[in-house]
Design an enzyme around this catalytic site. Structure first.
Site, mmCIF file in Angstrom:
data_model
loop_
_atom_site.group_PDB
_atom_site.id
_atom_site.type_symbol
_atom_site.label_atom_id
_atom_site.label_comp_id
_atom_site.label_asym_id
_atom_site.label_seq_id
_atom_site.Cartn_x
_atom_site.Cartn_y
_atom_site.Cartn_z
ATOM 1 N N GLY A 208 -101.563 33.521 -32.309
ATOM 2 C CA GLY A 208 -102.373 34.651 -31.827
ATOM 3 C C GLY A 208 -103.783 34.213 -31.509
ATOM 4 O O GLY A 208 -104.059 33.016 -31.386
ATOM 5 N N ASN A 209 -104.681 35.160 -31.367
ATOM 6 C CA ASN A 209 -106.094 34.811 -31.169
ATOM 7 C C ASN A 209 -106.973 35.901 -31.771
ATOM 8 O O ASN A 209 -106.473 36.903 -32.270
ATOM 9 C CB ASN A 209 -106.388 34.572 -29.687
ATOM 10 C CG ASN A 209 -106.092 35.801 -28.845
ATOM 11 O OD1 ASN A 209 -106.695 36.845 -29.046
ATOM 12 N ND2 ASN A 209 -105.124 35.679 -27.927
ATOM 13 N N TYR A 210 -108.260 35.685 -31.721
ATOM 14 C CA TYR A 210 -109.187 36.574 -32.443
ATOM 15 C C TYR A 210 -109.537 37.868 -31.705
ATOM 16 O O TYR A 210 -110.393 38.616 -32.146
ATOM 17 C CB TYR A 210 -110.493 35.827 -32.731
ATOM 18 C CG TYR A 210 -110.346 34.701 -33.724
ATOM 19 C CD1 TYR A 210 -109.978 34.972 -35.039
ATOM 20 C CD2 TYR A 210 -110.587 33.385 -33.352
ATOM 21 C CE1 TYR A 210 -109.853 33.943 -35.963
ATOM 22 C CE2 TYR A 210 -110.470 32.358 -34.264
ATOM 23 C CZ TYR A 210 -110.098 32.638 -35.575
ATOM 24 O OH TYR A 210 -109.975 31.631 -36.474
ATOM 25 N N SER A 211 -108.954 38.093 -30.549
ATOM 26 C CA SER A 211 -109.361 39.279 -29.771
ATOM 27 C C SER A 211 -109.191 40.564 -30.589
ATOM 28 O O SER A 211 -108.145 40.794 -31.197
ATOM 29 C CB SER A 211 -108.522 39.363 -28.498
ATOM 30 O OG SER A 211 -108.735 40.610 -27.884
ATOM 31 N N ALA A 276 -106.486 39.233 -24.154
ATOM 32 C CA ALA A 276 -106.496 37.779 -24.325
ATOM 33 C C ALA A 276 -105.041 37.360 -24.496
ATOM 34 O O ALA A 276 -104.487 37.381 -25.602
ATOM 35 C CB ALA A 276 -107.313 37.419 -25.553
#
Ligand code: CTP
Length: 694
Positions: A208-211, A276
């Site tokens: 995943g990512n921090y969005s 994102a």
């Protein structure tokens, strides 16, 4: 929608005054600041205490505060308010408002009001139907007030009919519609992607990512607040949205987001891709939790589809696509590459090099980049940034609406160098976007339409100024304007232009709604605005051609005459507004009248043989102008009141005085005699000719 709006609510003495309590509550719930003003009679129906408690402000009723003696300033209220609502409005208050009877604070507040006023009548059916009430309502409409028609139903008298005050919820909706009124996003369908995507490795792990999704959610909220119907495709985020105009579709992976976006995009006008999205996903998702088996571990990744690029490939001309770029290095260059590669209309760049920008925070610092350039914005809350982005989208939607105009209207015209100005400073408190749009539409209409098949060289184009002054504008799109039309044609070889036509049209009434296309079909006078403009354009082109060759403009003058005749025959009230001898119809009638043929012939002598020649040979040019003065005299003797005999002297004073600065005393004498006779109000100017020495 009404957040931050200052509303003055006027309550009058009707049984429906009890509904004012609900109205205040609903307005406050929508975020409005409400100041109630009551008439003395209203206090008999509902207590000020109820309304002051609900609005959070003391209710105003008297001109002076009974104890402190302080003045309750209706003038300040008039400046403070974004809108005034009079609900319920009794027959008596409506009459006082229409007649300017300022014997209570409510009516004085109304008379001082700079903001739009909404009036919701409430009375018995016979009172409502009475001609005096209806006439007063018409008067108030004529002043640009918005009447919220009474509804039909059972009345306090137990009679059934029209007279019930409209329900508070409907009044609030009406107000909300008004404030939205001219937003380019009203009714538009917008897709927003937001948040991260999770790409499953096994049942408990993901890439995943921090969005946080905050930026996308703020954009969705802002689009909805501006009247759009939004589909928000959200990755896994812990955010809520409550606006009923937002349809939320929750997804987890990039593939789900792709499917959801592709499904709605074909029916959308705008897509904003703020998610994102993971570029890759694990080639395989393990069916059970993976165990630690070795020191090293490799996960094979496979690419996800690029949603933005896929939408860019199918977008066509009529839609807007907006992307985001979060960059850590070579920010602008990378963003521009993405703009092009994904066929975006603009890209919002946030650089991780900037403090306070990007994923995890509530603020952002962005630049908007499109093919024409870059605008940098300071660090702001994401909500504020969303406003900037959506404002940019609105502007582009306006441009897009023009680009989609039918080809006939956008073919480049060649005859005119027209300047169109719309001055709306007289109209207070209105949403100004509609004026900007109308000005743009008018410019496009006048300049882009091909009015003739004649070929004009650059130096032959007629300079025209159309200046509209809006006297009143109502939210149903009714305009009341005056129009100053001025046209001049260039003098060959010289650096100036000579006046051809000048006229102030005092009253043009027409309707224009945001994004209406201004079209004109010959002899179809459905739209008074385009018919009037077409009339003036043909008139001016005709006069210009008269000045290029004797009586050369007949074809176009006849077109203008046809428009005027049709309007006359249809009894178009908006056409013959000024009355008397000086209106649009009589102008063309004057000019085309047989007795005025000398004036038409004069145009050629004065402009072509006179001014254009003077530049090379002053004596020869002046001789032709003197002959044209004799023609003017002849036309004047036949029709002294005709508009054109005056026009040709009034707007050419300085020019004529200059022309005769060098000539024989006899020439001077004869020309001063003619001009003083035709236009005695300028005799002191004409006398200057005599004083000028050879
Ligand atoms: N985007 C998308 N689908 C993807 C990847 C990106 O819709 N699979 C969109 C994003 O929502 C954003 C824009 O494309 O609006 C740019 O995203 P970004 O991740 O910066 O672009 P990439 O093309 O993935 O480039 P990079 O190599 O920098 O990751």
């Amino acid at each position: 929608m009404l957040k931050g709006k200052n509303i003055v609510l006027g309550v009058t003495g009707s049984i429906a005054a009890y509904k004012a309590a609900l109205l205040v509550r609903l307005l406050v719930k929508e975020g409005a600041d409400v100041q109630v003003v009551m008439t003395p009679a209203a206090k008999e129906f509902i207590t000020p205490l109820t309304l002051s408690t609900l609005s959070g402000h003391p209710v105003l009723c008297d001109f002076f505060h009974s104890e402190s003696g302080a003045w309750n300033s209706h003038v300040e209220l008039g400046l403070w308010a974004d809108a005034m609502i009079v609900a319920p409005a009794t027959a008596s208050t409506i009459g006082k408002m229409a007649g300017g009877v300022a014997d209570n604070l409510l009516v004085t507040t109304y008379l001082s009001m700079k903001a739009p006023v909404f009036i919701a009548p409430a009375m018995d059916l016979d009172m409502y139907a009475h001609p005096s009430t209806q006439r007063n309502i018409e008067v108030l409409k004529g002043y640009g007030n918005h009447i919220i028609e009474a509804a039909a139903g059972e009345l306090a008298s137990h009679l059934c009919g029209k007279g019930r005050m409209e329900e508070p919820a409907a009044i609030v909706e009406r107000l909300k519609d008004f404030f939205l009124g001219n937003s380019a996003l009203v009714g538009k369908k917008v897709l927003v992607t937001a948040g991260p995507t999770y790409e499953k490795i096994d049942p408990v792990r993901f890439i995943g990512n921090y969005s946080s999704g905050k930026m996308g959610f703020a954009i969705a909220e802002e689009c909805a607040a501006k009247g759009a119907d939004v589909t928000l495709v959200a990755g896994p985020v812990s955010l809520e949205c409550n606006n009923p105009k937002i349809k939320r579709v929750d997804v987890e992976s990039a593939r789900e987001m792709y499917d959801a976006a592709m499904a709605v995009f074909p029916t959308c006008d705008v897509a904003v891709l703020s998610a994102a999205v993971a570029d890759y996903r694990p080639a395989e998702c393990a069916p059970v939790k993976m165990k630690r088996t070795a020191d090293d571990m490799c996960i094979e990744l496979t690419p996800n589809s690029d949603i933005a690029a896929s939408l860019g490939a199918i977008k066509g001309d009529g839609r807007l696509l907006v992307g985001f770029a979060l960059e850590t290095n070579n920010a602008e260059e990378n963003a521009r590459l993405k703009l092009k590669k994904k066929n975006l209309d603009f890209i919002v760049l946030n650089s991780l090099e900037d403090k306070g920008a990007g994923f995890a925070c509530d603020t952002n610092k962005v630049s908007i980049i499109d093919k024409d350039g870059k605008s940098d914005f300071p660090l702001k809350s994401k909500k504020e940034v969303a406003k900037d982005i959506v404002a940019h989208i609105s502007r582009l939607l306006v441009v897009l609406a023009f680009m989609l105009l039918p080809l006939s209207a956008s073919a480049e015209g060649e005859e005119l160098n027209a300047n169109v100005t719309l001055n709306a400073s007289k109209v207070q408190g209105s949403n100004t976007e509609v004026f900007t749009q109308l000005e743009e539409s008018l410019k496009a209409f006048v300049n882009d339409r091909k009015w003739t098949t004649n070929v004009y060289e650059e130096n032959e184009r007629i300079n025209c100024n159309f200046t509209f002054v809006v006297n009143s504008y109502a939210n149903d799109g009714s305009f009341d304007c005056s129009l100053m039309v001025q046209a001049s044609r260039p003098v060959y070889g010289a650096s100036y232009s000579s006046t051809l036509f000048q006229y102030e049209d005092k009253s043009i009434k027409f309707k224009y709604q945001p994004f209406d296309r201004l079209e004109f079909i010959e002899e179809n006078l459905d739209n008074n605005l385009t018919a009037v403009i077409a009339f003036y354009v043909y008139m001016i082109i005709g006069m210009d051609l008269d000045s290029m060759g004797e009586l050369g403009g007949s074809e176009f003058l006849n077109k203008a005459l046809t428009i005027a005749n049709n309007a006359q025959n249809l009894g178009d009230a908006g056409w013959r507004v000024v009355g008397g001898s000086n209106n649009r119809y009589s102008i063309i009638d004057d000019y085309m009248n047989g007795a005025m043929e000398p004036v038409r012939k004069l145009m050629y002598k004065y402009h072509r043989l006179g001014l254009d020649t003077m530049f090379k040979n002053a004596d020869e040019g002046r001789k032709a102008i003197t002959e044209s003065m004799a023609l003017l005299k002849k036309a004047y003797e036949d029709r002294p009141m005709a508009y054109f005999t005056k026009l040709l002297t009034e707007y050419k004073v300085d020019e004529i005085v200059n022309i005769y600065s060098k000539c024989t005393p006899d020439e001077k004498k004869s020309v001063v005699e003619i001009l003083s006779n035709i236009n005695p109000s300028l005799s002191s100017e004409w006398e200057k000719i005599k004083r000028n020495n050879n």
